[in-house]
Design a protein around this motif. Structure first.
Motif, mmCIF file in Angstrom:
data_model
loop_
_atom_site.group_PDB
_atom_site.id
_atom_site.type_symbol
_atom_site.label_atom_id
_atom_site.label_comp_id
_atom_site.label_asym_id
_atom_site.label_seq_id
_atom_site.Cartn_x
_atom_site.Cartn_y
_atom_site.Cartn_z
ATOM 1 N N UNK A 30 1.689 -6.797 7.497
ATOM 2 C CA UNK A 30 0.610 -5.990 6.917
ATOM 3 C C UNK A 30 -0.672 -5.973 7.741
ATOM 4 N N UNK A 31 -1.305 -4.824 7.742
ATOM 5 C CA UNK A 31 -2.641 -4.656 8.315
ATOM 6 C C UNK A 31 -3.532 -4.138 7.191
ATOM 7 N N UNK A 32 -4.266 -5.043 6.562
ATOM 8 C CA UNK A 32 -4.982 -4.676 5.356
ATOM 9 C C UNK A 32 -6.208 -3.811 5.610
ATOM 10 N N UNK A 33 -6.564 -3.643 6.868
ATOM 11 C CA UNK A 33 -7.645 -2.701 7.183
ATOM 12 C C UNK A 33 -7.231 -1.272 6.833
ATOM 13 N N UNK A 34 -5.903 -1.053 6.733
ATOM 14 C CA UNK A 34 -5.399 0.279 6.413
ATOM 15 C C UNK A 34 -5.350 0.534 4.913
ATOM 16 N N UNK A 35 -5.532 -0.513 4.116
ATOM 17 C CA UNK A 35 -5.249 -0.436 2.680
ATOM 18 C C UNK A 35 -6.501 -0.315 1.830
ATOM 19 N N UNK A 36 -7.448 0.494 2.249
ATOM 20 C CA UNK A 36 -8.623 0.731 1.422
ATOM 21 C C UNK A 36 -8.766 2.223 1.163
ATOM 22 N N UNK A 37 -8.331 2.642 0.006
ATOM 23 C CA UNK A 37 -8.496 4.029 -0.404
ATOM 24 C C UNK A 37 -9.778 4.221 -1.208
ATOM 25 N N UNK A 38 -10.217 3.158 -1.888
ATOM 26 C CA UNK A 38 -11.466 3.198 -2.649
ATOM 27 C C UNK A 38 -12.316 2.014 -2.203
ATOM 28 N N UNK A 39 -13.495 2.281 -1.684
ATOM 29 C CA UNK A 39 -14.368 1.227 -1.186
ATOM 30 C C UNK A 39 -14.879 0.348 -2.322
ATOM 31 N N UNK A 40 -15.095 -0.926 -2.020
ATOM 32 C CA UNK A 40 -15.620 -1.841 -3.041
ATOM 33 C C UNK A 40 -17.022 -1.448 -3.498
ATOM 34 N N UNK A 41 -17.748 -0.686 -2.681
ATOM 35 C CA UNK A 41 -19.093 -0.253 -3.068
ATOM 36 C C UNK A 41 -19.144 1.222 -3.457
ATOM 37 N N UNK A 46 0.249 0.493 1.401
ATOM 38 C CA UNK A 46 -0.140 1.278 2.575
ATOM 39 C C UNK A 46 -0.618 0.437 3.750
ATOM 40 N N UNK A 47 -0.278 -0.843 3.759
ATOM 41 C CA UNK A 47 -0.696 -1.702 4.869
ATOM 42 C C UNK A 47 0.431 -1.989 5.862
ATOM 43 N N UNK A 48 1.642 -1.482 5.618
ATOM 44 C CA UNK A 48 2.749 -1.703 6.548
ATOM 45 C C UNK A 48 3.504 -0.393 6.782
ATOM 46 N N UNK A 49 4.439 -0.431 7.734
ATOM 47 C CA UNK A 49 5.236 0.757 8.065
ATOM 48 C C UNK A 49 6.232 1.102 6.967
#
Length: 295
Positions: A52-63, A269-272
């Motif tokens: 996993x690459x969790x930088x890819x897994x942000x669809x809604x920002x925490x702010x 959405x963090x992996x292939x």
């Protein structure tokens, strides 16, 4: 892009699934990937795609201005004593909201699952995502350590922690009294378990590629279920025929969707393994189901 211009073969995804769920150790997993390197694949490309690459897994920002995120603790006397989770609510002020418990995979509350909670809040729900690893310091920042930590915890206590979290959320002052639950992999199992262990707890459950609860308690299920399965997920899918028979015998309202060409973990959405088209469709169905059952 792969150096030999070929897509990652299906067996690599199957090996990763075995590795991620305790079917093989990391050394064996890497050794098997090495056979693909000999066939012309780049090890760096394979590992970057499968892990996993969790930088890819942000669809809604925490702010995001439409939501408010925080952490809340709850008592779990039959579990580890105390639990903690990621609590996200819409910014819009209302007396009560439909509430949804979000249950992570077998490695703790990683960034992808926190983002799922934010997506729910963005859609008008109050979402609560507990971290099973809170008793041992919380999600450690990588999946290998998280998986080892979760495996080392007493499973019955983890189950009781999530049961306590579900009751905490259902009785929360912001709750309208109707509780939904969505979970992925281990979390999918937990949704099935929560529906079976207390027939009055859930008003709706959405297990993504999760195995069923123990056969001895399945007859207790009353909550409607939206079951999301991946066509290529042989490990989980082999449990479905018997589970479906038990759901029918118990008179449970259920709908199962099998996503063509999808692997276990296709919503992540963090992996292939991520399948955008199927993931989007599954999520649209999830939101529509919760909207209908929790209003």
């Amino acid at each position: 892009m792969l150096e030999n211009n070929n897509p990652i073969p299906q067996e690599a995804f199957d090996w990763y699934d075995d590795y991620a769920h305790g079917g093989m150790d990391r050394r064996t997993f890497m050794k098997k990937l090495g056979t693909l390197v000999a066939a012309g694949y780049s090890m760096s490309v394979l590992t970057s795609a499968l892990l996993p690459n969790y930088a890819l897994a942000e669809q809604v920002s925490f702010n995001d201005s439409d939501i408010v995120a925080s952490y809340e603790e709850f008592d779990s006397p039959s579990g580890h004593g105390k639990g903690r989770g990621y609590f996200v609510k819409p910014t819009e002020e209302k007396a009560h909201y439909p509430v949804v418990l979000v249950v992570h995979e077998n490695r703790g509350l990683n960034p992808y699952v926190k983002d799922v909670a934010r997506r729910l809040a963005k859609s008008g729900f109050v979402a609560f995502a507990p971290d099973a690893l809170f008793p041992v310091g919380g999600y450690p920042g990588n999946d290998d350590e998280g998986r080892a930590l979760q495996k080392g915890l007493d499973r019955s206590k983890i189950q009781n922690d999530f049961l306590a979290a579900a009751n905490f959320l259902k009785s929360h002052p912001l709750s309208n009294g109707k509780l939904g639950a969505v979970g992925f992999c281990f979390g999918g199992y937990m949704v099935n378990y929560l529906a079976a262990v207390d027939s009055q707890l859930l008003s709706a459950g959405v297990p993504f590629y999760g195995t069923p609860a123990d056969k001895t308690i399945r007859q207790n299920i009353k909550a409607p279920l939206l079951i999301q399965l991946a066509e290529l997920d042989k490990r989980v899918n082999k449990s479905w025929p018997e589970y479906e028979q038990d759901l029918k015998a118990a008179g449970v309202e259920y709908n199962m969707h099998m996503y063509k060409g999808a692997n276990h973990g296709f919503h992540n959405d963090s992996t292939a393994r991520y399948d955008e088209e199927n993931a989007d469709l599954a999520w649209q169905r999830t939101i529509a189901f919760f909207t209908q059952k929790l209003a």
